[in-house]
Design a protein around this motif. Structure first.
Motif, PDB file in Angstrom:
ATOM      1  N   ARG A 163       0.916  -1.449   0.119  1.00 33.75           N
ATOM      2  CA  ARG A 163      -0.331  -0.395  -0.363  1.00 33.75           C
ATOM      3  C   ARG A 163       0.600   1.279  -0.386  1.00 33.75           C
ATOM      4  N   ALA A 164       1.996   0.919   0.734  1.00 36.07           N
ATOM      5  CA  ALA A 164       2.949   2.275   0.685  1.00 36.07           C
ATOM      6  C   ALA A 164       3.517   2.857  -0.397  1.00 36.07           C
ATOM      7  N   ALA A 165       3.916   1.250  -1.217  1.00 33.65           N
ATOM      8  CA  ALA A 165       4.533   1.808  -2.572  1.00 33.65           C
ATOM      9  C   ALA A 165       3.834   2.695  -3.252  1.00 33.65           C
ATOM     10  N   LEU A 166       1.953   1.579  -3.424  1.00 32.90           N
ATOM     11  CA  LEU A 166       1.210   2.043  -4.069  1.00 32.90           C
ATOM     12  C   LEU A 166       0.986   3.465  -3.788  1.00 32.90           C
ATOM     13  N   GLU A 167       0.465   4.120  -2.974  1.00 31.52           N
ATOM     14  CA  GLU A 167       0.963   6.024  -2.326  1.00 31.52           C
ATOM     15  C   GLU A 167       1.335   5.851  -2.802  1.00 31.52           C
ATOM     16  N   ALA A 168       3.216   5.825  -3.032  1.00 31.70           N
ATOM     17  CA  ALA A 168       4.684   6.468  -3.384  1.00 31.70           C
ATOM     18  C   ALA A 168       4.330   6.665  -4.428  1.00 31.70           C
ATOM     19  N   ALA A 169       3.801   5.858  -5.497  1.00 34.66           N
ATOM     20  CA  ALA A 169       3.207   5.303  -7.173  1.00 34.66           C
ATOM     21  C   ALA A 169       2.852   6.593  -7.567  1.00 34.66           C
ATOM     22  N   SER A 170       1.959   6.546  -6.538  1.00 36.15           N
ATOM     23  CA  SER A 170       0.457   8.410  -6.560  1.00 36.15           C
ATOM     24  C   SER A 170       0.471   9.502  -7.308  1.00 36.15           C
ATOM     25  N   ALA A 171       1.531   8.913  -5.482  1.00 35.42           N
ATOM     26  CA  ALA A 171       2.346  10.883  -5.897  1.00 35.42           C
ATOM     27  C   ALA A 171       3.356  10.856  -6.879  1.00 35.42           C
ATOM     28  N   LEU A 172       4.129   9.812  -7.211  1.00 36.48           N
ATOM     29  CA  LEU A 172       5.240  10.456  -8.089  1.00 36.48           C
ATOM     30  C   LEU A 172       4.123  10.515  -9.281  1.00 36.48           C
ATOM     31  N   ASP A 173       3.521   9.754  -9.943  1.00 38.40           N
ATOM     32  CA  ASP A 173       2.713  10.637 -11.090  1.00 38.40           C
ATOM     33  C   ASP A 173       1.868  11.029 -10.862  1.00 38.40           C
ATOM     34  N   ASP A 174       1.289  12.025  -9.477  1.00 35.55           N
ATOM     35  CA  ASP A 174       0.893  13.228  -9.154  1.00 35.55           C
ATOM     36  C   ASP A 174       2.041  14.842 -10.087  1.00 35.55           C
ATOM     37  N   ALA A 175       2.988  14.317  -8.942  1.00 38.41           N
ATOM     38  CA  ALA A 175       4.637  14.932  -8.921  1.00 38.41           C
ATOM     39  C   ALA A 175       4.959  15.380 -10.914  1.00 38.41           C
ATOM     40  N   SER A 176       4.707  13.977 -12.291  1.00 38.65           N
ATOM     41  CA  SER A 176       4.906  14.622 -12.821  1.00 38.65           C
ATOM     42  C   SER A 176       3.459  14.898 -13.901  1.00 38.65           C
ATOM     43  N   ARG A 177       2.565  15.208 -13.479  1.00 35.76           N
ATOM     44  CA  ARG A 177       1.945  15.438 -14.117  1.00 35.76           C
ATOM     45  C   ARG A 177       1.586  17.111 -14.297  1.00 35.76           C
ATOM     46  N   VAL A 178       1.875  17.614 -12.582  1.00 37.59           N
ATOM     47  CA  VAL A 178       2.056  18.758 -12.877  1.00 37.59           C
ATOM     48  C   VAL A 178       3.427  19.358 -12.892  1.00 37.59           C
ATOM     49  N   THR A 179       4.197  18.638 -12.856  1.00 45.33           N
ATOM     50  CA  THR A 179       5.772  18.950 -13.694  1.00 45.33           C
ATOM     51  C   THR A 179       5.768  18.500 -14.916  1.00 45.33           C
ATOM     52  N   GLY A 180       4.939  18.109 -15.535  1.00 47.93           N
ATOM     53  CA  GLY A 180       4.795  17.599 -16.690  1.00 47.93           C
ATOM     54  C   GLY A 180       5.713  16.406 -17.179  1.00 47.93           C
ATOM     55  N   GLY A 181       6.913  15.608 -16.274  1.00 51.85           N
ATOM     56  CA  GLY A 181       7.326  14.552 -16.670  1.00 51.85           C
ATOM     57  C   GLY A 181       9.021  15.203 -16.337  1.00 51.85           C
ATOM     58  N   ALA A 182       8.584  16.544 -15.807  1.00 50.95           N
ATOM     59  CA  ALA A 182       9.774  16.696 -15.060  1.00 50.95           C
ATOM     60  C   ALA A 182      10.143  16.119 -14.036  1.00 50.95           C
TER      61      ALA A 182
END
Length: 759
Positions: free
Chosen positions: A555-574
């Motif tokens: 679950r922690a990994a899924l949450e971390a993956a979601s956080a990374l995905d959200d950050a990637s969307r905000v930064t456009g993949g940066a």
């Protein structure tokens, strides 16, 4: 009875919840090396008898009675470790060689020396995809379950020596202890002299001596390759691990590589051993008396020394001779051991920064200076690497003189010296002169003449050895223990606190918890129904916390993956902020973000880990019905059936799509599939309509006694129901009823499509 064939597609290895060879259920990754990754697994065959067919006929009293001893006098562990070959090294032969060495050492060395060898899993030729790209997967490059090769071995719950030192020093840093900063600049990487002597002289030296005694060189001696067997204060035992580079220096006497003038007396790993698959219960005596009659009768000889050999090992601890291209032999393992001791007791080595920068050439030069094989006459301003890698010019010893005390200067000095050398090199390039910062004062250890002389004696000994000469282990032991002898030279205020052997790494402060982690949230709903075999020998030794911790990690990994995905969307993949680094590590250790599995594997991955495991266990039992007692198969089946029959099915989370609700009235297809699989697994055992499930074997051939089974019903969860057969019958009824009800429902409509980033 024919075994049932499972059609379940589990998530691909190394996902949490994946399986290796359908027998080992993955709980997560423990670590990763150059060639392989290590995973914690549950052995689904734990309750199975490997060598004896279980009979359950009522008129075969003797056979049924003997079948209760499923362990067959063999130590079996429920939790094991799987060392799997990375995809980039498939078919390299590295893991094959390591499996052979571990099998041999497991039976050749005294118990407690190496992890117990359990199994070596290799894919059959027909199971390996033609396109190698389909046989790989994962951000860590581990092979997919269909094509994975893995060594299954004993799981060691403790930390390796490197992590032990790190944890010890971290605790001192957190407590802001002043004791480890006395003298001339001690660093947090140090352990006490007493602990260093114990770890090297009492732990590592005997382990290496044992390996050398049966003709094996490790070739990668370092702290991280020695692992604790426990986590408590009273458990200070270690086992040596990682034999990916290990090699036998003994060959058959008729081999073209043999040195006839150097016959080998004693045990050795003859070529026929690697083809012997039945070694899990082999004893040392069996090797001597007849396990290898052909090769042992021929005898062995020490292998001829090669004129040159490629570098093998770790630059930080590799011996000078290995750097110089000499063939690896026992001498080099002990040489590296001395480097480990110096690193532990002083906190660092002169070449530590060069090793971290993968500058192997500079590591060799500095090691030559320490042992006295490079001096002032070998240096010039325009020489190789010039003064950029040499110590201060005035400190470079004369040719023929060693610089042993440099090994005890301490990490603070060595790191500062490396930075100073880098600055000097830049100045030489620019033809500039800038003022350099003064170097820290070396540790008082380096001024202790007794300590330095002990090290000098040990290093001179190993430096004098040739390929065929065995080290004098007693001399090395004496030199190491010399650090415990009081001397006239004071150590100043360099007292380092002893190691705290109680490993608290599993507590909340050491682990990343899921944001929605609570023990209750991880538990499976059973509707108040329970089924337990009360006899100790019938209890499943699996600790439920193993699954709960793995579920938390997932679950922690899924949450971390979601956080990374959200950050990637905000930064456009940066690239994201530094605080996402930990999230990236969590994902890498427990998920395979690059995999795009779908269908049944994706359905299963959405379910709680406990249900995934129970299904894998029930299906494994159904595939091997003749090697497990019926009452144990029923125990495992009930762990799957009770939640499906009495628990609440969370359609919103576990069904396909993100549009379902628990009461929408549509068919739950994943639930239907689980019901069918559960009933199918029971069908292999004739739906457990066997008296052996509920009665002990008859003692007199006539009367039978009921098994001790603890049950709770949904009607009265606080009291024993008193009728195990009724509980089982009710579960079967509810499973079939639920399946019929689902079949009568309409299919759920497809989820609505959405575009953009809106949610």
């Amino acid at each position: 009875m024919a075994a049932a064939k499972s059609s379940t597609s589990h998530p691909p290895f190394p996902e949490i919840g994946s399986t290796i060879s359908s027998r080992y259920f993955c709980l997560g990754r423990l670590g990763k090396g150059t060639f392989c990754s290590i995973h914690k697994c549950i052995d689904l065959s734990h309750a199975h008898n490997r060598t004896q067919t279980i009979t359950n006929d009522d008129d075969t009293t003797d056979k049924t009675s003997s079948s209760c001893n499923i362990n067959n006098n063999e130590t079996r562990e429920r939790i094991v470790a799987a060392k799997a070959e990375l995809a980039t090294f498939l078919d390299s032969g590295v893991i094959d060689g390591e499996a052979s060495v571990l099998k041999f050492l497991h039976v050749a060395l005294p118990p407690g020396s190496v992890p117990t060898f359990v199994d070596y899993v290799r894919p059959s030729p027909s199971s390996v995809p033609v396109n190698s790209n389909t046989a790989t997967g994962g951000s860590d490059g581990a092979a997919a379950a269909v094509g994975v090769s893995a060594i299954i071995m004993e799981y060691l719950p403790g930390e390796d020596m490197h992590l032990l030192r790190d944890r010890h020093c971290m605790s001192l840093e957190n407590e802001k202890s002043e004791n480890n900063r006395g003298g001339g600049g001690g660093t947090p990487r140090r352990v006490s002299v007493e602990d260093a002597v114990y770890l090297v002289a009492d732990v590592m030296l005997p382990l290496l001596k044992g390996m050398h005694g049966v003709g094996i060189v490790h070739r990668d001696v370092k702290p991280s390759n020695v692992v604790r067997t426990g986590t408590t204060t009273t458990n200070r035992s270690f086992k040596i691990v990682d034999f990916g580079l290990s090699k036998s220096f003994v060959v058959p006497k008729d081999s073209t590589y043999a040195d006839p003038s150097r016959p080998w007396k004693g045990l050795w790993m003859s070529p026929s051993f690697s083809s012997n698959s039945d070694v899990a219960s082999t004893s040392n005596q069996r090797i001597v008396e007849g396990m290898e009659p052909k090769d042992m009768a021929k005898g062995g000889c020490i292998r001829q020394e090669r004129e040159s050999a490629e570098f093998r090992g770790t630059s930080m601890y590799a011996s000078l001779r290995v750097h110089q291209g000499k063939d690896h032999c026992p001498r080099d393992d002990i040489w590296g051991l001395l480097y480990v001791f110096c690193d532990l007791v002083s906190g660092g080595l002169p070449w530590m920064s060069h090793a971290s920068h993968r500058d192997r050439n500079s590591c060799q030069i500095l090691k030559e200076i320490v042992v006295g094989e490079r001096g002032k006459d070998d240096w010039s301003d325009e020489g190789e690497n010039g003064r950029a890698t040499a110590p201060n010019p005035e400190l470079v010893p004369k040719n023929g003189e060693d610089f042993t005390e440099w090994l005890l200067y301490g990490a603070e000095y060595h790191v500062a010296k490396f930075k100073q050398d880098q600055a000097t090199a830049k100045n030489l390039e620019k033809d500039e002169t800038t003022e350099t910062m003064p170097l820290p004062e070396p540790l008082a250890l380096s001024k202790n003449k007794h300590y330095v002389e002990c090290l000098r004696k040990a290093f001179r000994h190993v430096a004098s050895l040739g390929f065929v000469e065995m080290p004098n282990y007693d001399l090395i032991d004496e030199c190491l223990r010399g650090f415990l002898v009081p001397s006239d030279t004071s150590n100043g205020n360099e007292t380092v606190p002893p190691i705290d052997w109680n490993d608290r790494k599993t507590s909340a402060k050491w682990r990343r918890l899921s944001n929605n982690y609570t023990k209750n949230s991880m538990m499976i709903d059973t509707g108040g129904v329970a089924w337990d075999l009360l006899d100790d020998e019938d209890a499943d030794p699996l600790d439920e916390n193993e699954l709960l911790d793995a579920e938390n990690d997932r679950r922690a990994a899924l949450e971390a993956a979601s956080a990374l995905d959200d950050a990637s969307r905000v930064t456009g993949g940066a690239s994201t902020a530094a605080n996402l680094t930990n999230a990236s590590n969590v994902v890498a250790n427990n998920l395979n973000p690059s995999s795009s599995f779908s269908g049944e594997a994706a359905d299963l991955a959405r379910l709680p880990l406990h249900i995934q495991f129970s299904l894998a266990q029930a299906e494994y039992n159904a595939q091997h019905p003749d090697t497990i007692s019926r009452h144990l198969a029923l125990r495992d089946w009930m762990a799957l059936a009770i939640p499906l029959a009495h628990g609440t099915w969370n359609a919103a989370m576990w069904e396909r799509g993100n549009h379902r609700t628990d009461d929408d009235g549509y068919r739950n297809e994943v639930y239907m599939s689980m019901l069918q699989k559960c009933l199918s697994a029971a069908g292999t055992f004739d739906n457990f309509a066997d008296r052996n499930c509920f009665y002990y074997p008859s003692v007199d051939g006539v009367t039978r006694k009921r098994r001790r089974i603890g049950t709770c019903s949904a009607d009265d969860a606080e009291k024993e129901n008193g009728s195990p057969l009724l509980v089982v019958s009710r579960v079967f009824f509810l499973l079939r009823l639920a399946l019929d009800l689902e079949r009568g429902k309409n299919f759920a409509p497809p989820p609505k499509l959405s575009f953009g980033f809106g949610r």
